[in-house]
Design an enzyme around this catalytic site. Structure first.
Site, PDB file in Angstrom:
ATOM      1  N   ASN A  42      48.277  36.456  45.492  1.00  0.00           N
ATOM      2  CA  ASN A  42      49.038  35.212  45.284  1.00  0.00           C
ATOM      3  C   ASN A  42      49.477  34.997  43.843  1.00  0.00           C
ATOM      4  O   ASN A  42      50.541  34.435  43.591  1.00  0.00           O
ATOM      5  CB  ASN A  42      48.245  34.008  45.812  1.00  0.00           C
ATOM      6  CG  ASN A  42      46.968  33.773  45.047  1.00  0.00           C
ATOM      7  OD1 ASN A  42      46.274  34.705  44.677  1.00  0.00           O
ATOM      8  ND2 ASN A  42      46.659  32.524  44.796  1.00  0.00           N
ATOM      9  N   GLU A 102      34.364  32.016  36.069  1.00  0.00           N
ATOM     10  CA  GLU A 102      35.174  32.789  35.146  1.00  0.00           C
ATOM     11  C   GLU A 102      35.605  31.855  34.020  1.00  0.00           C
ATOM     12  O   GLU A 102      35.285  30.672  34.029  1.00  0.00           O
ATOM     13  CB  GLU A 102      36.407  33.342  35.868  1.00  0.00           C
ATOM     14  CG  GLU A 102      36.057  34.294  36.992  1.00  0.00           C
ATOM     15  CD  GLU A 102      37.283  34.970  37.612  1.00  0.00           C
ATOM     16  OE1 GLU A 102      38.345  34.335  37.673  1.00  0.00           O
ATOM     17  OE2 GLU A 102      37.148  36.126  38.031  1.00  0.00           O
ATOM     18  N   CYS A 149      45.127  29.119  45.268  1.00  0.00           N
ATOM     19  CA  CYS A 149      43.813  28.696  45.763  1.00  0.00           C
ATOM     20  C   CYS A 149      43.525  27.255  45.382  1.00  0.00           C
ATOM     21  O   CYS A 149      42.707  26.593  46.011  1.00  0.00           O
ATOM     22  CB  CYS A 149      42.740  29.616  45.203  1.00  0.00           C
ATOM     23  SG  CYS A 149      42.796  29.711  43.406  1.00  0.00           S
ATOM     24  N   GLU A 196      35.341  34.576  43.450  1.00  0.00           N
ATOM     25  CA  GLU A 196      36.249  33.412  43.445  1.00  0.00           C
ATOM     26  C   GLU A 196      36.962  33.438  44.787  1.00  0.00           C
ATOM     27  O   GLU A 196      37.813  34.282  45.022  1.00  0.00           O
ATOM     28  CB  GLU A 196      37.260  33.532  42.291  1.00  0.00           C
ATOM     29  CG  GLU A 196      36.630  33.701  40.918  1.00  0.00           C
ATOM     30  CD  GLU A 196      35.845  32.486  40.454  1.00  0.00           C
ATOM     31  OE1 GLU A 196      36.096  31.382  40.972  1.00  0.00           O
ATOM     32  OE2 GLU A 196      34.966  32.645  39.598  1.00  0.00           O
TER      33      GLU A 196
END
Ligand code: NAD
Length: 484
Positions: free
Chosen positions: A153, A464, A285, A251
């Protein structure tokens, strides 16, 4: 730096085909046509990549941070100098508007390299003083060979978000981009060669997740996996890497709520809500896909959101007037459509969108869908529980703060949440109770690269960003020295 028809792996400093010689088709979502081929790599290619990374590790891990800084900055410069080629490649591969590739994806890829290049020359470690007795200091040492696996994405944006801190901290990397969007990772390999990155420090292996990706995760020499992708894939990675005691950063997916109180700044809220709903076709996301609106504002909000959604221009991603380009693949388009049918079965009303856009000429066979707004669905239904990851939002009224929090927290996911109110006490109170790794108040997607990034519940493990990434890619070792 022009895209080639045959993408190659980047192993031990060279651009090479898969050992098997096999290729996969690479589609352009705007046209629905195959426009290039990528290596269909397997465990042989991963083995060669891991061997090269292992050979490169002693020198790279001991290189002074200033050397790593200079090379990573050079990679960023090369991406910047070739911004348009990178952006065009990203749009051709993913279907996203060129304006977005030019303003978000590629600038962020450069920024990732610059951010971690500069971070490593300022990175420190702790010491713990035991007065009169001893001093403890913590060494932060690179892990060795690490794996970085990313989704389609935000292709180069997320790929480099992992690779840059891994390299900055002295690790050698075997990385795999999504098989749906491999082209900018290939251009990155060329940039690394031009920048003088030593052979084997970064290896990019292209191919399928359950083949090349799985081979990276299960390789015993690979010490850690930094993964971004779907929750179901995350589960498989845990099943393989958990018993091998690998370090994991996952993630994963989201089903993010937007909570809108009636006292919000309506004009700012409606602009950002449209963005958080449909940017990148809802394929971020962090997009807010469940929108909860305080009842007194509900009708005004619904009418304005529907009106603005209907104005969005869906079409040729290379056109400057396009708001939404093509979805990433036919399979994904069909998945999103299946949720629209499900929403109706579950009793929802589709207020706008949800139909394919009839395009002309070369775009006739592309994957274009009008963005959809749905109302009338309960929290428990699948449409409100499962990640659709497309241009689809549901809207629901609420009456009390407690109800809004319960609705927001009512899924297995916990990536991000967005909150709109002018009441600062309420903003703090609600933010504290939301089960999410990231809460935006009166904004969306405002990103500071120093902040922790990640999710709770089924949205992932670990964080992260900034020092979190530098810590993930290093092993702390405590050294205790007694006086005298
Ligand atoms: P995906 O899980 O299908 O694939 C992601 C990557 O994993 C790809 O490179 C794929 O080839 C690889 N892969 C697949 N199976 C594998 C396996 N068994 N072992 C190793 N690697 C494997 O996800 P996707 O469809 O590419 O991306 C969309 C998903 O990513 C959505 O769920 C979205 O929410 C999530 N996402 C999360 C974040 C975040 O920061 N939390 C960011 C972007 C996307």
């Amino acid at each position: 730096m022009t895209p080639d028809k045959y993408i190659k792996n980047y192993i031990d400093g060279a651009l090479v085909p898969a050992a098997s010689g096999a290729y996969l088709d690479n589609y352009c979502p705007a046209t629905g046509k195959v426009y290039s081929q990528l290596p269909d790599s397997d465990e042989q290619d991963v083995q060669r990549a891991v061997d090269a990374a292992e050979r490169a590790f002693p020198e790279w891990s001991k290189a002074e941070p200033g050397k790593r800084f200079r090379i990573l900055m050079r990679i960023a410069d090369i991406i910047e100098q070739n911004m348009e080629e990178f952006a065009r490649a990203e749009t051709t591969d993913s279907g996203k508007p060129l304006a977005m590739s030019m303003s978000v994806d590629i600038p962020r890829a450069q920024a990732n390299f610059r951010f971690f290049a500069t971070a490593i020359v300022q990175f420190g470690s702790e010491s713990h003083h035991m007065a009169g007795e001893a001093v403890n200091y913590t060494l932060r040492q690179p892990l060795g060979v690490v794996g970085c696996i990313s989704p389609w994405n935000l292709p180069l944006y997320l790929f480099t978000w992992k690779i840059a801190p891994a390299l900055a901290t002295g690790n050698c990397v075997v990385a795999k981009p999504s098989e749906l969007t491999p082209m900018t990772a290939y251009l990155l390999s060329k940039a690394c060669i031009e920048a003088g990155l030593p052979s084997g420090v970064l290896n990019i292996v292209h191919g399928l997740g359950n083949k090349a990706g799985q081979a990276i995760v299960e390789h015993p020499v690979v010490k850690a996996i930094s993964f971004t992708g779907g929750t179901a894939t995350g589960k498989k990675i845990v099943a393989t890497a958990g018993p091998m005691f690998k370090k994991l950063s996952l993630e994963l997916g989201g089903k993010n709520p937007n909570i809108i109180f009636a006292d919000c700044n309506f004009d700012a809220m409606i602009v950002d809500t449209l963005r958080s709903s449909f940017s990148n076709n809802g394929q971020i996301c962090l997009c807010g896909s469940r929108i909860y609106v305080e009842r007194p504002l509900y009708e005004k909000f619904r009418d304005e959101l529907v009106k603005r959604t209907q104005f969005l221009k869906v079409g040729d991603p290379f056109s400057a007037v396009t708001d939404l380009g093509a979805l990433v693949s036919l399979q994904h388009l069909e998945k999103v459509e299946s949720y629209l049918s499900l929403a109706e079965v579950e009793g929802g009303s589709i207020l706008c969108g949800g139909t394919r856009v009839e395009m002309k000429g070369e775009y006739e066979t592309g994957y274009y869908l009008r963005p959809a707004v749905i109302e009338g669905l309960p929290l428990e239904c699948r449409t409100n529980q499962e990640e659709i990851f497309g241009p689809v939002v549901t809207i629901t009224p609420f009456d009390t703060e407690e109800e809004a929090i319960a609705l927001a927290n009512g899924t297995v996911y916990g990536l991000s949440a967005t909150l709109w109110t002018q009441d600062i006490s309420r903003a703090n109170r609600v933010a504290e109770q939301l089960q999410a790794g990231i809460v935006w108040v009166n904004c969306w997607m405002v990103r500071d690269l120093r902040t922790p990034f990640g999710g709770v519940k089924n949205s992932g493990i670990g964080r992260e960003g900034g020092n979190e990434a530098l810590r993930f890619f290093t092993e702390p070792k405590n050294v205790c020295m007694k006086y005298g």
